[in-house]
Design a protein around this motif. Sequence first.
Motif, PDB file in Angstrom:
ATOM      1  N   MET A 279     -30.626  23.894 -22.041  1.00  0.00           N
ATOM      2  CA  MET A 279     -32.142  24.121 -22.752  1.00  0.00           C
ATOM      3  C   MET A 279     -32.605  22.601 -22.305  1.00  0.00           C
ATOM      4  O   MET A 279     -33.709  22.121 -22.172  1.00  0.00           O
ATOM      5  CB  MET A 279     -32.226  24.399 -24.089  1.00  0.00           C
ATOM      6  CG  MET A 279     -32.034  26.293 -23.536  1.00  0.00           C
ATOM      7  SD  MET A 279     -32.267  27.107 -25.007  1.00  0.00           S
ATOM      8  CE  MET A 279     -32.034  28.943 -24.338  1.00  0.00           C
ATOM      9  N   VAL A 280     -32.300  21.140 -23.299  1.00  0.00           N
ATOM     10  CA  VAL A 280     -32.442  20.317 -23.464  1.00  0.00           C
ATOM     11  C   VAL A 280     -32.492  19.394 -22.540  1.00  0.00           C
ATOM     12  O   VAL A 280     -33.555  19.233 -22.827  1.00  0.00           O
ATOM     13  CB  VAL A 280     -31.315  19.506 -24.451  1.00  0.00           C
ATOM     14  CG1 VAL A 280     -32.292  17.838 -24.813  1.00  0.00           C
ATOM     15  CG2 VAL A 280     -31.426  20.557 -26.160  1.00  0.00           C
ATOM     16  N   LEU A 281     -32.145  19.960 -21.343  1.00  0.00           N
ATOM     17  CA  LEU A 281     -32.195  18.763 -20.314  1.00  0.00           C
ATOM     18  C   LEU A 281     -33.412  19.133 -19.529  1.00  0.00           C
ATOM     19  O   LEU A 281     -34.142  18.837 -19.073  1.00  0.00           O
ATOM     20  CB  LEU A 281     -30.632  19.254 -19.416  1.00  0.00           C
ATOM     21  CG  LEU A 281     -29.019  18.622 -19.668  1.00  0.00           C
ATOM     22  CD1 LEU A 281     -28.692  19.447 -18.997  1.00  0.00           C
ATOM     23  CD2 LEU A 281     -29.894  16.680 -20.079  1.00  0.00           C
ATOM     24  N   ALA A 282     -33.860  20.779 -19.583  1.00  0.00           N
ATOM     25  CA  ALA A 282     -34.921  20.887 -19.781  1.00  0.00           C
ATOM     26  C   ALA A 282     -36.575  20.852 -19.733  1.00  0.00           C
ATOM     27  O   ALA A 282     -37.301  21.031 -19.950  1.00  0.00           O
ATOM     28  CB  ALA A 282     -35.082  22.535 -19.584  1.00  0.00           C
ATOM     29  N   LEU A 283     -36.124  20.439 -21.029  1.00  0.00           N
ATOM     30  CA  LEU A 283     -37.546  19.609 -22.021  1.00  0.00           C
ATOM     31  C   LEU A 283     -37.166  18.381 -21.546  1.00  0.00           C
ATOM     32  O   LEU A 283     -38.503  18.107 -21.826  1.00  0.00           O
ATOM     33  CB  LEU A 283     -37.186  20.350 -23.536  1.00  0.00           C
ATOM     34  CG  LEU A 283     -37.079  21.466 -23.935  1.00  0.00           C
ATOM     35  CD1 LEU A 283     -36.954  21.980 -25.297  1.00  0.00           C
ATOM     36  CD2 LEU A 283     -38.403  22.241 -23.979  1.00  0.00           C
ATOM     37  N   ILE A 284     -36.357  17.757 -21.547  1.00  0.00           N
ATOM     38  CA  ILE A 284     -36.785  15.937 -21.385  1.00  0.00           C
ATOM     39  C   ILE A 284     -37.728  15.413 -20.360  1.00  0.00           C
ATOM     40  O   ILE A 284     -38.647  15.084 -21.341  1.00  0.00           O
ATOM     41  CB  ILE A 284     -35.015  15.278 -21.463  1.00  0.00           C
ATOM     42  CG1 ILE A 284     -34.256  15.740 -22.372  1.00  0.00           C
ATOM     43  CG2 ILE A 284     -34.908  13.844 -20.951  1.00  0.00           C
ATOM     44  CD1 ILE A 284     -33.018  15.378 -22.068  1.00  0.00           C
ATOM     45  N   PRO A 285     -38.196  16.730 -19.661  1.00  0.00           N
ATOM     46  CA  PRO A 285     -39.196  15.557 -18.744  1.00  0.00           C
ATOM     47  C   PRO A 285     -40.238  15.569 -19.587  1.00  0.00           C
ATOM     48  O   PRO A 285     -41.181  14.811 -19.466  1.00  0.00           O
ATOM     49  CB  PRO A 285     -38.878  15.976 -17.495  1.00  0.00           C
ATOM     50  CG  PRO A 285     -37.099  16.531 -17.290  1.00  0.00           C
ATOM     51  CD  PRO A 285     -36.987  16.974 -18.600  1.00  0.00           C
ATOM     52  N   VAL A 286     -40.326  16.769 -19.531  1.00  0.00           N
ATOM     53  CA  VAL A 286     -41.641  17.300 -20.066  1.00  0.00           C
ATOM     54  C   VAL A 286     -42.258  16.399 -21.199  1.00  0.00           C
ATOM     55  O   VAL A 286     -42.839  15.941 -21.369  1.00  0.00           O
ATOM     56  CB  VAL A 286     -42.624  18.667 -20.205  1.00  0.00           C
ATOM     57  CG1 VAL A 286     -43.386  19.107 -21.482  1.00  0.00           C
ATOM     58  CG2 VAL A 286     -41.827  19.462 -19.330  1.00  0.00           C
TER      59      VAL A 286
END
Length: 308
Positions: A279-286
């Motif tokens: 989840m954190v990896l998915a949130l980092i770019p945004v």
Amino acid sequence: MSLNTQLIRSLQAPARPVWEEPPSKAGLTAKSGFLLLCCLGVLGPLWIVIVTSLSPKRVIDQAGGLVVIPKGLTFVNYTELLGGGQVSRAIMVSVGVTFFGTLFSMTVSVLGAYGLSRPGSLGHRLFLMIMMATMFFGAGLIPTYLLVQSLGLTDSYLSLILPSAVSVFNLLVLRAFFMGISPELTESARIDGASDLRILLTIIMPLSRAVLAVISLFYAVGYWSAWFNASIYLSDQDMMPLQNVLIQLVQKHTEAPTGLQQAVLTGQLSALGLQMAVMVLALIPVAVASPFVQRHFKKGMLTGAIKG
């Protein structure tokens, strides 16, 4: 106090309608408390997700699930996820689809918006009406799937880009912004012999950096967060983007990705910790991209929506 001093202070003070009283201390306190609760409602769950992703298995087991107070933080979940396997491959797929998809969508949207913003362009009103109609009426899922299948795009990364390549709303915002640019600039360039493409690249786009940045962020977030197209058009698990892997991880009774199953079964890693790390990896770019584009939102969106 002299009359001149009073006049200067009255001119410097912000104008307030006579019926609007200055906010009281109680009102300011209530507003501050409400905003603080909103911030806690957003940052609280994010804090829990990050702390749980950085917690070892024994701490997660002691907490009985999600961890609120950090103890013995470690990056083992991230090193295992990024050390190769399905998650690393899914990240590369998501990055590639987001980059090339955003580039393609912006190219088509800018060209389409510029063409529709020129009053003398051939059939621009007809094309505009047709495109606006798609905002209210859609063909449906089955015809769309059959079209993608007939084009041979299933089990292809193009199926993650082409079906949702252009947003009519974004195109209309770009068109409105382009129409708000002074026509004298384009006419003078045309008199000097500049072509439409040169006018677009050297005059229109440099003046539209704000709206282009905002629309690019919209497209990028859309591609990065998309999961539905991959779930119906892709059958190969190795081609799945990060969001689909995340869905597989958080669903009940779903096993960890290949390569991490043994570590979860032997108790070396926590399945919940891996879920939070993804989840954190998915949130980092945004989270990283949004602050850089935030300053363009007011100028890009409001100006593009009002002008024209």
